[in-house]
Design a protein around this motif. Structure first.
Motif, PDB file in Angstrom:
ATOM      1  N   ASP A  35     -29.846  -4.280 -13.958  1.00 15.86           N
ATOM      2  CA  ASP A  35     -29.649  -5.657 -14.425  1.00 15.86           C
ATOM      3  C   ASP A  35     -29.984  -6.680 -13.342  1.00 15.86           C
ATOM      4  N   LEU A  40     -31.127 -14.205 -14.531  1.00 14.18           N
ATOM      5  CA  LEU A  40     -29.931 -14.566 -15.298  1.00 14.18           C
ATOM      6  C   LEU A  40     -30.294 -15.272 -16.605  1.00 14.18           C
ATOM      7  N   SER A  41     -31.291 -16.155 -16.561  1.00 13.23           N
ATOM      8  CA  SER A  41     -31.685 -16.876 -17.783  1.00 13.23           C
ATOM      9  C   SER A  41     -32.154 -15.898 -18.865  1.00 13.23           C
ATOM     10  N   GLU A  42     -32.815 -14.828 -18.464  1.00 17.05           N
ATOM     11  CA  GLU A  42     -33.291 -13.830 -19.423  1.00 17.05           C
ATOM     12  C   GLU A  42     -32.145 -12.929 -19.898  1.00 17.05           C
ATOM     13  N   GLN A  43     -31.160 -12.709 -19.028  1.00 13.82           N
ATOM     14  CA  GLN A  43     -29.994 -11.929 -19.446  1.00 13.82           C
ATOM     15  C   GLN A  43     -29.208 -12.685 -20.510  1.00 13.82           C
ATOM     16  N   LEU A  44     -29.130 -14.006 -20.339  1.00 11.34           N
ATOM     17  CA  LEU A  44     -28.380 -14.831 -21.288  1.00 11.34           C
ATOM     18  C   LEU A  44     -29.150 -15.084 -22.575  1.00 11.34           C
ATOM     19  N   ASN A  45     -30.473 -15.071 -22.492  1.00 13.51           N
ATOM     20  CA  ASN A  45     -31.314 -15.335 -23.651  1.00 13.51           C
ATOM     21  C   ASN A  45     -32.488 -14.357 -23.647  1.00 13.51           C
ATOM     22  N   PRO A  46     -32.238 -13.091 -24.027  1.00  9.15           N
ATOM     23  CA  PRO A  46     -33.301 -12.078 -23.949  1.00  9.15           C
ATOM     24  C   PRO A  46     -34.461 -12.385 -24.882  1.00  9.15           C
TER      25      PRO A  46
END
Length: 168
Positions: A35, A40-46
């Motif tokens: 991870d 982080l932006s992609e983790q929150l909005n895959p």
């Protein structure tokens, strides 16, 4: 007391010597989890996962493109994973894809590009050691690599490849 003081002074001289200081820095690897390779932006909005056309048996969905964490570029790291051999012979593998789970590049589609690391290991890893999970240590780069087995968003020049052991 004099012996203790002499030992402390020797230790201080060794660690303040640039040669010794650099040697200790070289072994300071950042232990990563998969991870950590996803911004982080992609983790929150895959990004959306590619759809599979079940009516076309020859349709191969495209591999998802993942962004890199630019701050990891040039970082000495230690990352666990599974090996997808690319180059070498029946005794040693000198280049491979490191993936987060066994068989990742056999499944269609392959994992997102930021979940695949292209590893160059000129020293060669013994083939017998590569069927289970491994730890790969080296310098991570945000340089993409492409192979028919899958595209990688990261590259790593390995200094060691060792069997995986759970951290304590």
């Amino acid at each position: 007391m004099k012996a203790y003081l002499a030992m402390a002074l020797t230790a201080l001289m060794i660690t303040s010597n640039p040669i010794w200081a650099n040697a200790s820095k070289e072994t300071a690897y950042k232990e990563l989890e998969w991870d950590d390779l996803i911004p982080l932006s992609e983790q929150l909005n895959p990004p959306p996962f590619p759809e599979v056309d079940h009516n076309d048996e020859f349709a191969i969905p495209k591999q998802p493109i993942g962004k890199v964490v630019e701050g990891l570029n040039g970082t000495p790291v230690r990352l666990p994973g599974f090996v997808v051999p690319l180059e070498g012979d029946s005794h040693e593998i000198t280049a491979f894809l490191l993936v987060p789970y066994f068989g990742a590049c056999i499944h269609v589609p392959a994992p997102p590009t930021n979940q695949i690391v292209y590893v160059a290991y000129p020293e060669g890893a013994k083939v017998d050691d590569l069927w289970d999970a491994v730890w790969v240590t080296g310098t991570l780069q945000t340089t993409a690599a492409s192979h028919e087995m899958g595209d990688a968003a990261y590259s790593l020049t390995a200094t060691s490849v060792t069997p995986y052991e759970r951290p304590h």
